[in-house]
Design a protein around this motif. Structure first.
Motif, short mmCIF file in Angstrom:
data_model
loop_
_atom_site.label_atom_id
_atom_site.label_comp_id
_atom_site.label_asym_id
_atom_site.label_seq_id
_atom_site.Cartn_x
_atom_site.Cartn_y
_atom_site.Cartn_z
N LEU A 127 -42.82 12.14 -53.32
CA LEU A 127 -42.15 11.97 -54.60
C LEU A 127 -42.34 10.55 -55.13
CD1 LEU A 127 -38.72 13.83 -54.27
CD2 LEU A 127 -40.75 14.59 -55.51
N GLY A 128 -42.23 9.58 -54.23
CA GLY A 128 -42.40 8.20 -54.65
C GLY A 128 -43.79 7.93 -55.19
N ARG A 135 -45.94 10.69 -62.96
CA ARG A 135 -45.88 12.15 -63.08
C ARG A 135 -44.50 12.72 -62.74
NH1 ARG A 135 -51.00 11.06 -60.80
NH2 ARG A 135 -52.73 11.74 -62.12
N LEU A 136 -43.60 11.87 -62.27
CA LEU A 136 -42.26 12.33 -61.94
C LEU A 136 -41.34 12.04 -63.12
CD1 LEU A 136 -40.52 13.51 -59.60
CD2 LEU A 136 -39.94 11.14 -59.02
N SER A 197 -31.68 9.15 -54.62
CA SER A 197 -31.54 7.88 -55.33
C SER A 197 -32.04 6.72 -54.50
CB SER A 197 -30.07 7.66 -55.73
OG SER A 197 -29.62 8.70 -56.58
N VAL A 198 -31.67 6.69 -53.22
CA VAL A 198 -32.12 5.61 -52.34
C VAL A 198 -33.64 5.65 -52.18
CG1 VAL A 198 -32.08 4.79 -49.95
CG2 VAL A 198 -29.94 5.43 -51.09
N ALA A 199 -34.19 6.84 -51.98
CA ALA A 199 -35.63 6.96 -51.74
C ALA A 199 -36.44 6.55 -52.96
CB ALA A 199 -35.96 8.39 -51.35
N LEU A 200 -35.95 6.86 -54.15
CA LEU A 200 -36.71 6.59 -55.37
C LEU A 200 -36.30 5.27 -56.03
CD1 LEU A 200 -36.77 10.20 -56.87
CD2 LEU A 200 -38.59 9.02 -55.62
N VAL A 219 -46.64 18.03 -53.93
CA VAL A 219 -45.26 17.93 -53.45
C VAL A 219 -44.87 19.18 -52.68
CG1 VAL A 219 -42.85 17.89 -54.22
CG2 VAL A 219 -44.49 16.29 -55.21
N GLU A 220 -45.42 20.31 -53.05
CA GLU A 220 -45.05 21.58 -52.42
C GLU A 220 -45.35 21.60 -50.93
OE1 GLU A 220 -46.28 26.31 -52.69
OE2 GLU A 220 -46.77 24.94 -54.33
N ILE A 221 -46.41 20.90 -50.50
CA ILE A 221 -46.78 20.95 -49.08
C ILE A 221 -45.69 20.34 -48.19
CG2 ILE A 221 -48.44 20.21 -47.35
CD1 ILE A 221 -50.61 20.44 -49.57
N PRO A 222 -45.33 19.05 -48.39
CA PRO A 222 -44.26 18.52 -47.54
C PRO A 222 -42.92 19.18 -47.77
CG PRO A 222 -44.84 16.93 -49.25
CD PRO A 222 -45.87 18.02 -49.29
N LEU A 223 -42.64 19.59 -49.01
CA LEU A 223 -41.37 20.27 -49.27
C LEU A 223 -41.33 21.61 -48.57
CD1 LEU A 223 -38.66 20.62 -50.62
CD2 LEU A 223 -39.84 21.37 -52.70
#
Length: 244
Positions: A127-128, A135-136, A197-200, A219-223
């Motif tokens: 995501l980061g 793109r996010l 919030s912390v991660a981003l 993103v779908e793969i790790p999710l």
């Protein structure tokens, strides 16, 4: 063992006895779960990597969340409770002994917790990366606007997002995707707003979206791996027809 996330692009490819003959090492190739014997795409399974033997000849087993660590590996496609049961009754040790061809294994007692932490970090790191490339999409108002314009490929809600807020954004996404009446809705993540919030590095991240299909697929793969391990359901719909 080296951290898989820091492996250079030129590192030796992972070696897995569970690969089906004639298949390449791409995301679509299949692997076999050492616990159930069932086959699935490698992107849907979780890889366990083994270190080189230590001074006592023991191979240390650690999660390889990115499935990139060099050397031998074994794949599992079970959730955390099933893994914990397999550890308790010795099935995991037996399966890994066959996969790594040695009975001298060092399996940490907290392996399930380590796997969950590694999968969570892989998802948040992805995501980061998507945020840094622009793109996010964050913020309910902006997401709703982009969704109604058909510019959202995937929509996500924090675990503690309100039903009302999620429902409004889901409706905007369906409207912009010409999918009204389809039941299309965003994915409820297995992480709350504080973790996101912390991660981003942003305040109060409750809803987030991705602007293009390729980002959503990355993103779908790790999710998907994290959801499999937590038995949390499938990832968001990332088909091409969701993007304007």
């Amino acid at each position: 063992m080296r951290n898989p996330r820091n492996d250079p692009l030129g590192s030796p490819a992972p070696q897995d006895a569970s690969a089906r003959p004639g298949q390449d090492d791409g995301g679509g190739s299949e692997r076999r779960c050492v616990l159930t014997g069932s086959h699935a795409a490698r992107d849907a399974l979780i890889r366990l990597a083994g270190s080189p033997p230590d001074a006592d000849g023991a191979v240390h087993i650690l999660p390889d969340a990115h499935a990139r660590a060099p050397g031998r590996g074994a794949w599992i496609g079970v959730d955390r409770p099933a893994l914990e049961r397999a550890m308790a009754d010795g099935r995991l040790r037996g399966a890994l002994a066959r996969a790594f061809r040695t009975g001298r294994l060092a399996i940490p007692d907290d392996l399930p917790a380590r796997i969950e932490a590694a999968l969570t970090r892989a998802f948040l790191d992805r995501l980061g990366l998507e945020m840094r490339t622009g793109r996010l999409i964050l913020g309910s108002d902006r997401i709703a606007k982009e969704a109604r314009m058909g510019k959202v490929a995937a929509l996500y809600h924090a675990a503690d997002a309100s039903e009302d807020g999620a429902r409004k954004l889901d409706q905007a996404w369906r409207m912009g995707s010409d999918a009204e009446g389809s039941g299309l809705r965003g994915t409820r993540l297995p992480l709350d707003r504080d973790a996101l919030s912390v991660a981003l590095g942003r305040d109060n991240v409750v809803h987030l979206a991705l602007a293009d299909t390729r980002s959503a697929q990355r993103v779908e793969i790790p999710l998907g791996r994290l959801q499999t391990f937590l038995a949390a359901g499938p990832p968001a719909d990332t088909s091409e027809d969701r993007v304007a």
